[in-house]
Design a protein around this motif. Structure first.
Motif, PDB file in Angstrom:
ATOM      1  N   GLN A   1     -12.079  -6.845  -3.607  1.00 19.25           N
ATOM      2  CA  GLN A   1     -11.177  -7.822  -3.004  1.00 19.25           C
ATOM      3  C   GLN A   1      -9.938  -7.164  -2.417  1.00 19.25           C
ATOM      4  OE1 GLN A   1     -10.534 -11.429  -5.356  1.00 19.25           O
ATOM      5  NE2 GLN A   1     -12.313 -10.893  -6.594  1.00 19.25           N
ATOM      6  N   GLY A   2      -9.915  -5.820  -2.396  1.00 26.13           N
ATOM      7  CA  GLY A   2      -8.813  -5.104  -1.758  1.00 26.13           C
ATOM      8  C   GLY A   2      -7.668  -4.709  -2.674  1.00 26.13           C
ATOM      9  N   PHE A   3      -7.775  -4.969  -3.968  1.00 25.25           N
ATOM     10  CA  PHE A   3      -6.676  -4.633  -4.870  1.00 25.25           C
ATOM     11  C   PHE A   3      -6.467  -3.124  -4.987  1.00 25.25           C
ATOM     12  CE2 PHE A   3      -7.675  -8.951  -6.266  1.00 25.25           C
ATOM     13  CZ  PHE A   3      -6.412  -9.514  -6.253  1.00 25.25           C
ATOM     14  N   ALA A   4      -7.540  -2.358  -5.139  1.00 22.55           N
ATOM     15  CA  ALA A   4      -7.406  -0.899  -5.240  1.00 22.55           C
ATOM     16  C   ALA A   4      -6.861  -0.315  -3.936  1.00 22.55           C
ATOM     17  CB  ALA A   4      -8.740  -0.250  -5.604  1.00 22.55           C
ATOM     18  N   ALA A   5      -7.321  -0.830  -2.816  1.00 18.44           N
ATOM     19  CA  ALA A   5      -6.816  -0.361  -1.524  1.00 18.44           C
ATOM     20  C   ALA A   5      -5.326  -0.673  -1.379  1.00 18.44           C
ATOM     21  CB  ALA A   5      -7.606  -0.993  -0.384  1.00 18.44           C
ATOM     22  N   ALA A   6      -4.902  -1.836  -1.850  1.00 22.12           N
ATOM     23  CA  ALA A   6      -3.484  -2.195  -1.797  1.00 22.12           C
ATOM     24  C   ALA A   6      -2.654  -1.266  -2.681  1.00 22.12           C
ATOM     25  CB  ALA A   6      -3.282  -3.647  -2.217  1.00 22.12           C
ATOM     26  N   LEU A   7      -3.168  -0.941  -3.866  1.00 17.00           N
ATOM     27  CA  LEU A   7      -2.458  -0.004  -4.739  1.00 17.00           C
ATOM     28  C   LEU A   7      -2.372   1.373  -4.096  1.00 17.00           C
ATOM     29  CD1 LEU A   7      -3.873  -0.909  -8.257  1.00 17.00           C
ATOM     30  CD2 LEU A   7      -1.606  -1.441  -7.341  1.00 17.00           C
ATOM     31  N   MET A   8      -3.461   1.835  -3.491  1.00 21.13           N
ATOM     32  CA  MET A   8      -3.459   3.137  -2.825  1.00 21.13           C
ATOM     33  C   MET A   8      -2.452   3.145  -1.680  1.00 21.13           C
ATOM     34  SD  MET A   8      -4.796   6.176  -2.879  1.00 21.13           S
ATOM     35  CE  MET A   8      -6.370   6.069  -3.714  1.00 21.13           C
ATOM     36  N   ALA A   9      -2.406   2.092  -0.897  1.00 25.30           N
ATOM     37  CA  ALA A   9      -1.446   2.014   0.213  1.00 25.30           C
ATOM     38  C   ALA A   9      -0.012   2.036  -0.307  1.00 25.30           C
ATOM     39  CB  ALA A   9      -1.701   0.746   1.036  1.00 25.30           C
ATOM     40  N   GLU A  10       0.251   1.318  -1.381  1.00 29.88           N
ATOM     41  CA  GLU A  10       1.599   1.304  -1.965  1.00 29.88           C
ATOM     42  C   GLU A  10       1.966   2.682  -2.506  1.00 29.88           C
ATOM     43  OE1 GLU A  10       5.340   0.013  -3.153  1.00 29.88           O
ATOM     44  OE2 GLU A  10       3.908  -0.915  -1.784  1.00 29.88           O
ATOM     45  N   ALA A  11       1.027   3.335  -3.165  1.00 25.93           N
ATOM     46  CA  ALA A  11       1.296   4.690  -3.679  1.00 25.93           C
ATOM     47  C   ALA A  11       1.606   5.644  -2.533  1.00 25.93           C
ATOM     48  CB  ALA A  11       0.108   5.197  -4.492  1.00 25.93           C
ATOM     49  N   LEU A  12       0.835   5.585  -1.467  1.00 26.03           N
ATOM     50  CA  LEU A  12       1.079   6.465  -0.319  1.00 26.03           C
ATOM     51  C   LEU A  12       2.434   6.183   0.324  1.00 26.03           C
ATOM     52  CD1 LEU A  12      -2.494   6.482   1.231  1.00 26.03           C
ATOM     53  CD2 LEU A  12      -1.304   8.425   0.184  1.00 26.03           C
ATOM     54  N   THR A  13       2.794   4.910   0.427  1.00 27.04           N
ATOM     55  CA  THR A  13       4.100   4.542   0.987  1.00 27.04           C
ATOM     56  C   THR A  13       5.237   5.117   0.138  1.00 27.04           C
ATOM     57  OG1 THR A  13       3.252   2.535   1.992  1.00 27.04           O
ATOM     58  CG2 THR A  13       5.617   2.599   1.553  1.00 27.04           C
ATOM     59  N   ARG A  14       5.123   4.954  -1.175  1.00 32.33           N
ATOM     60  CA  ARG A  14       6.175   5.467  -2.070  1.00 32.33           C
ATOM     61  C   ARG A  14       6.224   6.984  -2.068  1.00 32.33           C
ATOM     62  NH1 ARG A  14       6.691   1.618  -7.361  1.00 32.33           N
ATOM     63  NH2 ARG A  14       6.516  -0.367  -6.274  1.00 32.33           N
ATOM     64  N   LEU A  15       5.064   7.638  -2.085  1.00 26.53           N
ATOM     65  CA  LEU A  15       5.033   9.100  -2.104  1.00 26.53           C
ATOM     66  C   LEU A  15       5.560   9.691  -0.800  1.00 26.53           C
ATOM     67  CD1 LEU A  15       1.611   9.586  -3.889  1.00 26.53           C
ATOM     68  CD2 LEU A  15       3.874  10.161  -4.826  1.00 26.53           C
ATOM     69  N   ALA A  16       5.359   8.993   0.312  1.00 24.00           N
ATOM     70  CA  ALA A  16       5.854   9.473   1.602  1.00 24.00           C
ATOM     71  C   ALA A  16       7.376   9.546   1.637  1.00 24.00           C
ATOM     72  CB  ALA A  16       5.352   8.571   2.729  1.00 24.00           C
ATOM     73  N   LYS A  17       8.039   8.814   0.772  1.00 25.01           N
ATOM     74  CA  LYS A  17       9.504   8.812   0.715  1.00 25.01           C
ATOM     75  C   LYS A  17      10.047   9.900  -0.208  1.00 25.01           C
ATOM     76  CE  LYS A  17       9.630   3.879   1.617  1.00 25.01           C
ATOM     77  NZ  LYS A  17       9.931   2.554   1.088  1.00 25.01           N
ATOM     78  N   THR A  18       9.157  10.724  -0.764  1.00 21.79           N
ATOM     79  CA  THR A  18       9.550  11.785  -1.682  1.00 21.79           C
ATOM     80  C   THR A  18       9.207  13.135  -1.065  1.00 21.79           C
ATOM     81  OG1 THR A  18       7.444  11.986  -2.868  1.00 21.79           O
ATOM     82  CG2 THR A  18       8.945  10.235  -3.597  1.00 21.79           C
ATOM     83  N   ASP A  19       9.346  14.180  -1.869  1.00 23.21           N
ATOM     84  CA  ASP A  19       8.988  15.519  -1.407  1.00 23.21           C
ATOM     85  C   ASP A  19       7.516  15.843  -1.632  1.00 23.21           C
ATOM     86  OD1 ASP A  19       9.187  15.544  -4.142  1.00 23.21           O
ATOM     87  OD2 ASP A  19      10.190  17.475  -4.259  1.00 23.21           O
ATOM     88  N   CYS A  20       6.727  14.864  -1.989  1.00 23.67           N
ATOM     89  CA  CYS A  20       5.303  15.052  -2.232  1.00 23.67           C
ATOM     90  C   CYS A  20       4.596  15.359  -0.912  1.00 23.67           C
ATOM     91  CB  CYS A  20       4.717  13.794  -2.864  1.00 23.67           C
ATOM     92  SG  CYS A  20       3.016  13.989  -3.335  1.00 23.67           S
ATOM     93  N   ARG A  21       3.731  16.370  -0.934  1.00 25.48           N
ATOM     94  CA  ARG A  21       3.076  16.812   0.293  1.00 25.48           C
ATOM     95  C   ARG A  21       1.599  16.449   0.371  1.00 25.48           C
ATOM     96  NH1 ARG A  21       5.826  20.870   3.255  1.00 25.48           N
ATOM     97  NH2 ARG A  21       3.789  21.636   3.853  1.00 25.48           N
ATOM     98  N   ARG A  22       0.991  16.041  -0.752  1.00 25.77           N
ATOM     99  CA  ARG A  22      -0.428  15.723  -0.729  1.00 25.77           C
ATOM    100  C   ARG A  22      -0.779  14.821  -1.906  1.00 25.77           C
ATOM    101  NH1 ARG A  22       0.761  20.377  -2.220  1.00 25.77           N
ATOM    102  NH2 ARG A  22       0.545  21.365  -0.228  1.00 25.77           N
ATOM    103  N   LEU A  23      -1.819  14.020  -1.728  1.00 25.71           N
ATOM    104  CA  LEU A  23      -2.347  13.184  -2.803  1.00 25.71           C
ATOM    105  C   LEU A  23      -3.766  13.662  -3.072  1.00 25.71           C
ATOM    106  CD1 LEU A  23      -2.066  10.738  -4.717  1.00 25.71           C
ATOM    107  CD2 LEU A  23      -2.971   9.336  -2.858  1.00 25.71           C
ATOM    108  N   LEU A  24      -4.034  13.989  -4.329  1.00 24.92           N
ATOM    109  CA  LEU A  24      -5.318  14.557  -4.714  1.00 24.92           C
ATOM    110  C   LEU A  24      -6.005  13.677  -5.747  1.00 24.92           C
ATOM    111  CD1 LEU A  24      -3.854  18.114  -5.280  1.00 24.92           C
ATOM    112  CD2 LEU A  24      -5.157  17.389  -3.286  1.00 24.92           C
ATOM    113  N   ALA A  25      -7.323  13.775  -5.805  1.00 30.07           N
ATOM    114  CA  ALA A  25      -8.099  13.059  -6.817  1.00 30.07           C
ATOM    115  C   ALA A  25      -9.391  13.832  -7.047  1.00 30.07           C
ATOM    116  CB  ALA A  25      -8.419  11.647  -6.363  1.00 30.07           C
ATOM    117  N   THR A  26      -9.863  13.785  -8.268  1.00 28.96           N
ATOM    118  CA  THR A  26     -11.174  14.328  -8.589  1.00 28.96           C
ATOM    119  C   THR A  26     -12.111  13.135  -8.721  1.00 28.96           C
ATOM    120  OG1 THR A  26     -10.192  16.183  -9.772  1.00 28.96           O
ATOM    121  CG2 THR A  26     -12.492  15.678 -10.244  1.00 28.96           C
ATOM    122  N   ILE A  27     -13.166  13.133  -7.896  1.00 29.10           N
ATOM    123  CA  ILE A  27     -14.080  11.997  -7.862  1.00 29.10           C
ATOM    124  C   ILE A  27     -15.501  12.502  -8.070  1.00 29.10           C
ATOM    125  CG2 ILE A  27     -14.989  10.096  -6.461  1.00 29.10           C
ATOM    126  CD1 ILE A  27     -12.329  10.184  -4.905  1.00 29.10           C
TER     127      ILE A  27
END
Length: 83
Positions: A47-73
């Motif tokens: 229903q898009g909840f995980a995608a919404a969380l991912m978008a919010e995380a990316l938005t917040r991380l973009a405002k920091t000194d974070c340069r990459r988002l990683l995951a082990t899948i």
């Protein structure tokens, strides 16, 4: 700066959650962020909840000194790969 703990709700009911940790990852320059956990309550999947969380995380991380988002899948985890 700490990582992120995000939760999505639907009409006051928890629907999904995400935990992101920030860390230095030599030999990469700067700070990395790792998705430690992301998941949805079964009745709220696709229903898009995980995608919404991912978008919010990316938005917040973009405002920091974070340069990459990683995951082990796991290669058999089709929902995570789609996300």
């Amino acid at each position: 700066e700490p990582g992120l703990w995000l939760m999505a709700e639907f009409r006051g009911t928890p629907a999904a959650a995400m935990v992101v940790n920030r860390a230095e990852e030599p030999p990469f320059p700067g700070i990395s962020a790792w998705v430690l956990e992301i998941g949805c309550v079964p009745e709220f999947r696709r229903q898009g909840f995980a995608a919404a969380l991912m978008a919010e995380a990316l938005t917040r991380l973009a405002k920091t000194d974070c340069r990459r988002l990683l995951a082990t899948i796991d290669e058999r985890n089709a929902p995570s790969i789609r996300l």
